[in-house]
Design a protein around this motif. Structure first.
Motif, PDB file in Angstrom:
ATOM      1  N   THR A  36       0.839  -1.199   0.000  1.00  0.00           N
ATOM      2  CA  THR A  36       0.000   0.000   0.000  1.00  0.00           C
ATOM      3  C   THR A  36       0.872   1.246   0.000  1.00  0.00           C
ATOM      4  O   THR A  36       1.758   1.385   0.847  1.00  0.00           O
ATOM      5  N   THR A  45      -4.215   6.420  -3.303  1.00  0.00           N
ATOM      6  CA  THR A  45      -3.865   5.196  -2.577  1.00  0.00           C
ATOM      7  C   THR A  45      -3.874   4.027  -3.550  1.00  0.00           C
ATOM      8  O   THR A  45      -4.870   3.798  -4.242  1.00  0.00           O
ATOM      9  N   ASN A  91      -3.349  -0.044  -3.448  1.00  0.00           N
ATOM     10  CA  ASN A  91      -3.254  -1.192  -2.551  1.00  0.00           C
ATOM     11  C   ASN A  91      -3.824  -2.418  -3.247  1.00  0.00           C
ATOM     12  O   ASN A  91      -4.278  -2.321  -4.399  1.00  0.00           O
ATOM     13  N   ALA A  99      -9.948   2.170   0.144  1.00  0.00           N
ATOM     14  CA  ALA A  99      -9.078   2.563   1.264  1.00  0.00           C
ATOM     15  C   ALA A  99      -9.819   3.584   2.112  1.00  0.00           C
ATOM     16  O   ALA A  99     -10.721   4.270   1.622  1.00  0.00           O
TER      17      ALA A  99
END
Length: 285
Positions: free
Chosen positions: A95, A126, A128, A281
């Protein structure tokens, strides 16, 4: 009792970046504050001090500057480049979150500028395992309606001293964040569209409460901007108090006010589409 390491991350906060694009005699200025946070398999460094999986935060700073050499572009696009780089090149990192504040400058000439103080543009990217999420935003967009606002019919108890009013100044410093439905859009056009929608809704809503205005602002954004999944707003109520001029033998027909500083009311809320894709996220104001 067992003690275990919980969620954690680390990174380089607030790397100040100013880039000058020199296109002949006409220059373009970009002014950013970039923060990077990484999370993944970092247990060893916490438990034993083994730093074999730790990319120095100084390297993160250097990466920001190196990537800027090839151009910055829109904050969202720059954040996507950085976040994807860290996840793709560090196998133990799953992440990466890049948060950017973008400061505006007004052109005065081919190579002269004046800092714009009306608002700060923000972007948080973000990357991830669940996907890529882009949240754009702005802070400190100060708006004021000198009328077309009321506040009455509220709860009263033994501590209530506030008088009801059918005509008041409504002012706020808008802090807004909006999550995009995807990671590929016209970032500049989207930002302008959302900002204009927020301002238009504030101007054109006859307000009985700042809460009502918040919902109107978020709703107009979602109606106008199909690329936005949801909007989060924090609206401080910048109070203005009518000054009593009677001791000076003067009337005050709603013209002279004292601008309050603190304390202030703070109205917060989220406006979302019922079919919006789920966030990948956590994201906050």
């Amino acid at each position: 009792m067992a003690i275990v390491l919980g969620p954690n991350r680390y990174g380089k906060a607030e790397t100040r970046l100013v880039r000058v694009a020199r296109d002949g005699d006409t220059h373009t200025l970009t002014d950013l504050n970039v923060s990077v946070a990484l999370a993944g398999d970092l247990t060893a460094t916490h438990l034993t001090g083994d730093n074999s999986a730790v990319l120095p935060t100084d390297t993160m700073k250097n990466t920001v500057y190196a990537f800027a050499r090839d151009g910055v572009g829109e904050p969202e696009a720059f954040g996507l480049r950085l976040a994807r780089h860290f996840v793709q090149t560090l196998g133990h990192i799953d992440t990466a979150t890049v948060t950017i504040e973008s400061y505006g400058w007004q052109r005065l000439g081919p190579h002269s500028f004046q800092r714009s103080g009306d608002l700060t543009r923000t972007a948080t990217v973000t990357v991830n395992p669940a996907g890529t999420q882009v949240v754009s935003g702005l802070s400190d967009l100060v708006l004021l309606n000198s009328t077309a606002s009321e506040f009455h019919g509220f709860v009263k108890d033994r501590y209530t001293t506030l008088s009801e009013t059918s005509d008041r100044i409504l002012a706020t410093a808008v802090n807004a964040r909006w999550r995009h439905t995807g990671a590929d859009t016209d970032w500049a056009g989207s930002f302008d569209g959302v900002r204009d929608a927020l301002v238009s809704a504030f101007v054109n809503t006859y307000s009985h409460s700042l809460q009502q205005t918040l919902l109107s602002m978020g709703s107009v954004v979602l109606h106008r901007c199909s690329e936005v999944a949801e909007v989060r707003l924090a609206l401080p109520n910048k109070h203005h108090y009518l000054v009593d001029l009677a001791p000076f033998g003067l009337d005050n027909p709603g013209e002279v006010f004292m601008a309050g500083d603190r304390p202030y009311g703070l109205i917060e809320g989220t406006v979302t589409r019922d079919d919006a894709p789920a966030a990948t996220a956590d994201w906050y104001m």
